[in-house]
Design a protein around this motif. Sequence first.
Motif, mmCIF file in Angstrom:
data_model
loop_
_atom_site.group_PDB
_atom_site.id
_atom_site.type_symbol
_atom_site.label_atom_id
_atom_site.label_comp_id
_atom_site.label_asym_id
_atom_site.label_seq_id
_atom_site.Cartn_x
_atom_site.Cartn_y
_atom_site.Cartn_z
ATOM 1 N N PRO A 81 39.265 42.433 46.076
ATOM 2 C CA PRO A 81 39.693 42.270 44.848
ATOM 3 C C PRO A 81 38.916 41.302 43.761
ATOM 4 O O PRO A 81 39.179 41.676 42.382
ATOM 5 C CB PRO A 81 41.078 41.961 45.100
ATOM 6 C CG PRO A 81 41.491 42.357 46.387
ATOM 7 C CD PRO A 81 40.011 42.419 47.065
ATOM 8 N N ILE A 82 38.300 40.395 44.272
ATOM 9 C CA ILE A 82 37.613 39.357 43.328
ATOM 10 C C ILE A 82 36.604 40.290 42.639
ATOM 11 O O ILE A 82 36.392 40.312 41.343
ATOM 12 C CB ILE A 82 36.832 38.288 44.116
ATOM 13 C CG1 ILE A 82 37.761 37.320 44.932
ATOM 14 C CG2 ILE A 82 36.116 37.669 43.295
ATOM 15 C CD1 ILE A 82 37.214 36.462 45.695
ATOM 16 N N PHE A 83 35.715 40.998 43.274
ATOM 17 C CA PHE A 83 34.669 41.792 42.642
ATOM 18 C C PHE A 83 35.243 42.914 41.860
ATOM 19 O O PHE A 83 34.399 43.244 40.756
ATOM 20 C CB PHE A 83 33.617 42.273 43.851
ATOM 21 C CG PHE A 83 32.874 41.396 44.520
ATOM 22 C CD1 PHE A 83 31.901 40.749 44.277
ATOM 23 C CD2 PHE A 83 33.600 40.722 45.476
ATOM 24 C CE1 PHE A 83 31.115 39.888 44.734
ATOM 25 C CE2 PHE A 83 32.928 39.332 46.312
ATOM 26 C CZ PHE A 83 31.728 39.074 45.714
ATOM 27 N N ALA A 84 36.365 43.427 42.004
ATOM 28 C CA ALA A 84 37.012 44.492 41.079
ATOM 29 C C ALA A 84 37.235 43.908 40.013
ATOM 30 O O ALA A 84 37.111 44.300 38.907
ATOM 31 C CB ALA A 84 38.060 45.228 41.769
ATOM 32 N N HIS A 85 37.846 42.805 39.936
ATOM 33 C CA HIS A 85 38.263 41.772 38.757
ATOM 34 C C HIS A 85 37.207 41.868 38.117
ATOM 35 O O HIS A 85 37.054 41.912 36.668
ATOM 36 C CB HIS A 85 39.090 40.795 39.033
ATOM 37 C CG HIS A 85 39.567 39.969 37.930
ATOM 38 N ND1 HIS A 85 40.727 40.164 37.205
ATOM 39 C CD2 HIS A 85 39.007 39.050 37.292
ATOM 40 C CE1 HIS A 85 40.897 39.574 36.274
ATOM 41 N NE2 HIS A 85 39.733 38.593 36.314
ATOM 42 N N VAL A 86 35.996 41.102 38.723
ATOM 43 C CA VAL A 86 34.737 40.855 37.735
ATOM 44 C C VAL A 86 34.266 41.939 37.113
ATOM 45 O O VAL A 86 33.731 42.151 36.028
ATOM 46 C CB VAL A 86 33.798 39.944 38.527
ATOM 47 C CG1 VAL A 86 32.583 39.916 37.931
ATOM 48 C CG2 VAL A 86 34.356 38.594 39.019
ATOM 49 N N ARG A 87 34.233 43.028 38.074
ATOM 50 C CA ARG A 87 33.823 44.240 37.235
ATOM 51 C C ARG A 87 34.567 44.914 36.133
ATOM 52 O O ARG A 87 34.094 45.578 35.229
ATOM 53 C CB ARG A 87 33.489 45.727 38.489
ATOM 54 C CG ARG A 87 32.875 46.982 38.228
ATOM 55 C CD ARG A 87 32.766 47.807 39.210
ATOM 56 N NE ARG A 87 34.296 47.894 40.050
ATOM 57 C CZ ARG A 87 34.305 47.448 41.266
ATOM 58 N NH1 ARG A 87 33.393 46.787 41.961
ATOM 59 N NH2 ARG A 87 35.405 47.894 41.766
ATOM 60 N N GLY A 88 35.944 44.717 36.172
ATOM 61 C CA GLY A 88 36.703 45.193 35.153
ATOM 62 C C GLY A 88 37.020 44.376 33.745
ATOM 63 O O GLY A 88 37.502 44.815 32.994
ATOM 64 N N HIS A 89 36.178 43.133 33.909
ATOM 65 C CA HIS A 89 36.379 42.092 32.906
ATOM 66 C C HIS A 89 34.810 41.714 32.393
ATOM 67 O O HIS A 89 34.570 40.605 32.913
ATOM 68 C CB HIS A 89 37.086 40.887 33.219
ATOM 69 C CG HIS A 89 38.423 41.332 33.352
ATOM 70 N ND1 HIS A 89 39.042 41.877 34.645
ATOM 71 C CD2 HIS A 89 39.728 41.273 32.599
ATOM 72 C CE1 HIS A 89 40.316 42.132 34.496
ATOM 73 N NE2 HIS A 89 40.631 41.685 33.210
ATOM 74 N N PRO A 90 34.082 42.773 32.030
ATOM 75 C CA PRO A 90 32.642 42.141 31.458
ATOM 76 C C PRO A 90 32.748 41.147 30.312
ATOM 77 O O PRO A 90 34.122 41.019 29.742
ATOM 78 C CB PRO A 90 32.356 43.540 30.966
ATOM 79 C CG PRO A 90 33.220 44.785 30.744
ATOM 80 C CD PRO A 90 34.608 43.873 31.402
ATOM 81 N N PRO A 91 31.677 40.592 29.996
ATOM 82 C CA PRO A 91 30.223 40.709 30.863
ATOM 83 C C PRO A 91 30.420 40.147 32.046
ATOM 84 O O PRO A 91 31.024 39.261 32.467
ATOM 85 C CB PRO A 91 29.509 40.055 29.972
ATOM 86 C CG PRO A 91 30.281 38.929 29.115
ATOM 87 C CD PRO A 91 31.776 39.417 29.272
#
Length: 136
Positions: A81-91
């Motif tokens: 979920p950490i990486f999914a969140h970062v991916r969904g909130h660019p940059p």
Amino acid sequence: PSHRETLLRVTVAIDTSASTQRVMPRFLSALLGVVGAYGRYELTLLSCDDELRLEGHYSSERPLDLENLDLVGLGATDLRPIFAHVRGHPPAPALLIVLSDGFGEAPAREPPYPVLWVLPRGGRRPCPWGQVLRLD
């Protein structure tokens, strides 16, 4: 001292699963060490056990206050979920630091930004990519 004028832009994720509670003081100390090494910083702080629990934004103008930080969790460990969140909130962040014991699922694919896994003694590397720093 050479970093005091450099602006640090970083995302830090803290694993708040039940298995990390004994090392949480060391994680928080490491977090303070990161921001304390720089005079100016912009920090996105995430906490996650088996789901994302917290997102906070801090800076030299709005400092991180550990006394009022509510790190909830105590569930199982899933780092995805950490990486999914970062991916969904660019940059994408310039650097993602993950404070974890590593005993959970991590994405199979390496993200397009650098990742530093900060693991306690006895922690395990959750995937083959990223750099590892061991807390002693």
